[in-house]
Every structure is written in C-alpha cells, then in structure tokens.
Design an enzyme around this catalytic site. Structure first.
Site, PDB file in Angstrom:
ATOM      1  N   GLY A  49       0.775  -1.241   0.000  1.00 40.74           N
ATOM      2  CA  GLY A  49       0.000   0.000   0.000  1.00 40.74           C
ATOM      3  C   GLY A  49       0.802   1.283   0.000  1.00 40.74           C
ATOM      4  N   GLU A 104       3.942   4.507   4.804  1.00 38.82           N
ATOM      5  CA  GLU A 104       2.809   3.577   4.950  1.00 38.82           C
ATOM      6  C   GLU A 104       1.579   4.180   4.288  1.00 38.82           C
ATOM      7  OE1 GLU A 104       1.389   0.946   5.661  1.00 38.82           O
ATOM      8  OE2 GLU A 104       1.922   0.031   7.560  1.00 38.82           O
ATOM      9  N   ASP A 108      -3.848   1.994  11.176  1.00 38.38           N
ATOM     10  CA  ASP A 108      -5.191   1.640  11.635  1.00 38.38           C
ATOM     11  C   ASP A 108      -5.085   1.217  13.102  1.00 38.38           C
ATOM     12  OD1 ASP A 108      -7.901   0.913  11.468  1.00 38.38           O
ATOM     13  OD2 ASP A 108      -7.484  -1.031  10.610  1.00 38.38           O
ATOM     14  N   LYS A 136      -6.099   6.482  11.195  1.00 35.17           N
ATOM     15  CA  LYS A 136      -7.418   6.199  11.800  1.00 35.17           C
ATOM     16  C   LYS A 136      -7.196   6.103  13.296  1.00 35.17           C
ATOM     17  CE  LYS A 136      -9.561   3.057   8.495  1.00 35.17           C
ATOM     18  NZ  LYS A 136      -9.943   1.633   8.310  1.00 35.17           N
ATOM     19  N   PHE A 157     -13.830   1.511   6.230  1.00 31.88           N
ATOM     20  CA  PHE A 157     -12.866   0.849   5.362  1.00 31.88           C
ATOM     21  C   PHE A 157     -12.771   1.646   4.070  1.00 31.88           C
ATOM     22  CE2 PHE A 157     -11.263  -2.183   2.321  1.00 31.88           C
ATOM     23  CZ  PHE A 157     -10.200  -2.705   3.024  1.00 31.88           C
ATOM     24  N   VAL A 158     -11.552   2.031   3.718  1.00 32.79           N
ATOM     25  CA  VAL A 158     -11.357   2.899   2.551  1.00 32.79           C
ATOM     26  C   VAL A 158     -10.425   2.244   1.538  1.00 32.79           C
ATOM     27  CG1 VAL A 158     -11.842   5.064   3.748  1.00 32.79           C
ATOM     28  CG2 VAL A 158      -9.504   4.163   3.762  1.00 32.79           C
ATOM     29  N   ARG A 170      -6.183  -0.157  -5.732  1.00 32.04           N
ATOM     30  CA  ARG A 170      -5.017   0.610  -5.267  1.00 32.04           C
ATOM     31  C   ARG A 170      -4.717   1.795  -6.175  1.00 32.04           C
ATOM     32  NH1 ARG A 170      -2.340  -2.516  -1.281  1.00 32.04           N
ATOM     33  NH2 ARG A 170      -2.435  -4.749  -1.611  1.00 32.04           N
TER      34      ARG A 170
HETATM   35  P1  IMP Z   1      -2.776  -1.768  11.126  1.00 36.09           P
HETATM   36  O1  IMP Z   1      -4.124  -2.203  11.625  1.00 36.09           O
HETATM   37  O2  IMP Z   1      -2.421  -0.389  11.610  1.00 36.09           O
HETATM   38  O3  IMP Z   1      -1.740  -2.802  11.456  1.00 36.09           O
HETATM   39  O4  IMP Z   1      -2.910  -1.659   9.561  1.00 36.09           O
HETATM   40  C1  IMP Z   1      -2.260  -2.556   8.733  1.00 36.09           C
HETATM   41  C2  IMP Z   1      -2.653  -2.496   7.310  1.00 36.09           C
HETATM   42  O5  IMP Z   1      -4.029  -2.782   7.186  1.00 36.09           O
HETATM   43  C3  IMP Z   1      -2.460  -1.173   6.572  1.00 36.09           C
HETATM   44  O6  IMP Z   1      -1.143  -0.942   6.157  1.00 36.09           O
HETATM   45  C4  IMP Z   1      -3.361  -1.419   5.385  1.00 36.09           C
HETATM   46  O7  IMP Z   1      -2.699  -2.168   4.389  1.00 36.09           O
HETATM   47  C5  IMP Z   1      -4.489  -2.240   5.979  1.00 36.09           C
HETATM   48  N1  IMP Z   1      -5.659  -1.393   6.249  1.00 36.09           N
HETATM   49  C6  IMP Z   1      -6.051  -0.862   7.419  1.00 36.09           C
HETATM   50  N2  IMP Z   1      -7.165  -0.125   7.262  1.00 36.09           N
HETATM   51  C7  IMP Z   1      -7.461  -0.211   5.922  1.00 36.09           C
HETATM   52  C8  IMP Z   1      -8.521   0.358   5.111  1.00 36.09           C
HETATM   53  O8  IMP Z   1      -9.407   1.108   5.551  1.00 36.09           O
HETATM   54  N3  IMP Z   1      -8.466   0.037   3.795  1.00 36.09           N
HETATM   55  C9  IMP Z   1      -7.515  -0.762   3.226  1.00 36.09           C
HETATM   56  N4  IMP Z   1      -6.522  -1.295   3.948  1.00 36.09           N
HETATM   57  C10 IMP Z   1      -6.497  -1.022   5.279  1.00 36.09           C
END
Ligand code: IMP
Length: 195
Positions: A49, A104, A108, A136, A157-158, A170
C-alpha cells in the site's frame, strides 16, 4: 472527472479527492525535506500500500534520497487486522545508522507499524520517523507515533491511492469507500492473501 460523473462505479463516496491528496503530498515532502536536511534520507516503503505515496513523495523530495521495500503480512479478514504479523519480503539494504522515514498507506490498529518500528530500532537506525497517508486514530490498539500524517479518517474501510480491497482499487487517485454490495462479493479465484 467531469462534474456529476461517478468517480468509479464501485465507489460509494469519495472522502479525499485526488487534488487534495496531491497538494498534501507536496506539503508532506516539504516537511520531510526540511526535517531531514543534511541527513542521508532513506525511505522504507511498506508494500504494497505504501508504494503509491512513496512514488509521489520521492519525486517531490530533493535528491539524494534512497528507497527500500518491506512486505509485512497480517493475518485476518480482508477488512480487519488480526495483529499477527510476519515479514514476507525483507529489506535489501542495511538501516544501521541511517535516517529512516517509513512510508505507509494507513495506520489503523497500529500493530503493523509497532512491529516494524521495533524491528528497525533493533537494527540500529539513527533516526526513525513515520509518514502515512491516512491515520485512523480511533482504531488504535497499540500506540503509534506518526510524525507525518496526510489525513485523519474515521473508522470506515477505505480504498484508493495504495489502499486495496482484495488487492483491487489501489490505483484509484482518490480515497473513498466502497459500495456495500461490492464488499460482500466473493473473492475472485486465485487472489492471494493481503499484503
Ligand atoms: P494496522 O491495523 O495499523 O496494522 O494496519 C495494517 C494495514 O491494514 C495497513 O497498512 C493497510 O494495508 C491495511 N488497512 C487498514 N485499514 C485499511 C482500510 O481502511 N483500507 C484498506 N486497507 C487497510
């Protein structure tokens, strides 16, 4: 895109337009360049991403700047992180003693970033900052320090500008939400787990 034209048939709502993203990326690059002045700036791009943001950022940053790539997988459903992470593709270059900025797509839960920053610190970086297109903060499960944030988004979710749903969308130049019926459709055959 003309006025009144849908951004994409699968998109429910455009949250951040391509124009706003482009303007903000220029600002982020200017901040990073200012803070990293005189340093050997090394971008650690989180696949997959982070690639779109990194490609736009690096063209706004003054040379010399180097880039390396790491892929971390988290096991979970397509729209929720499970917190279990592992390295799928490691960095090629050493980060020891270097001024590193992690790039990044989104922070999330913070679990991926937490894992990655611990790893990079263990490997002896001289300085470590994080740049994420989206934050987020209300979804956070572990603390995460993100110095350069493009936009703060609510807990939806985006997709777009690097962010995927089942490896798609993407390439959209904006960030938006998907129509519910698109998200519920089964995965096409042969689609590998999310990176
Ligand atoms: P984390 O929950 O902070 O570990 O997020 C890890 C990964 O989850 C991010 O780098 C994204 O690839 C994916 N991710 C989290 N939220 C979203 C979303 O809203 N859309 C798409 N991918 C997401």
């Amino acid at each position: 895109m003309g006025i009144g034209e849908p951004a994409h048939p699968d998109v429910a709502e455009v949250l951040i337009s391509a124009e706003r993203i482009q303007a903000r990326v220029k600002e982020l690059a200017a901040e990073i360049a200012r803070d990293a002045a005189g340093q050997d700036l090394h971008l650690v791009v989180v696949l997959r991403g982070g690639v779109i943001l990194a490609a736009d950022l690096v063209r706004e940053l003054p040379p010399p700047v180097s880039m390396d790539f790491i892929a971390i997988s988290s096991y979970g459903s397509e729209t929720r992180s499970s917190g279990v992470v592992r390295i799928v593709k490691d960095l090629e270059d050493t980060v020891e003693g270097r001024y590193v900025v992690v790039v990044e797509d989104i922070v999330d839960t913070g679990l991926t970033l937490n894992y990655l920053t611990n790893l990079l610190r263990d490997r002896g970086v001289a300085a470590l900052e994080v740049c994420a297109l989206l934050d987020k903060p209300t979804a956070r499960r572990v603390p995460a320090e993100v110095r350069y944030v493009g936009f703060t988004v609510p807990e939806a979710f985006v997709v777009g500008y690097g962010l995927d749903y089942k490896q798609r969308y993407r390439g959209l130049p904006f960030v938006g939400t998907l129509r519910p019926e698109v998200q519920e459709s089964p995965a096409p055959p042969g689609v590998p787990p999310r990176l």
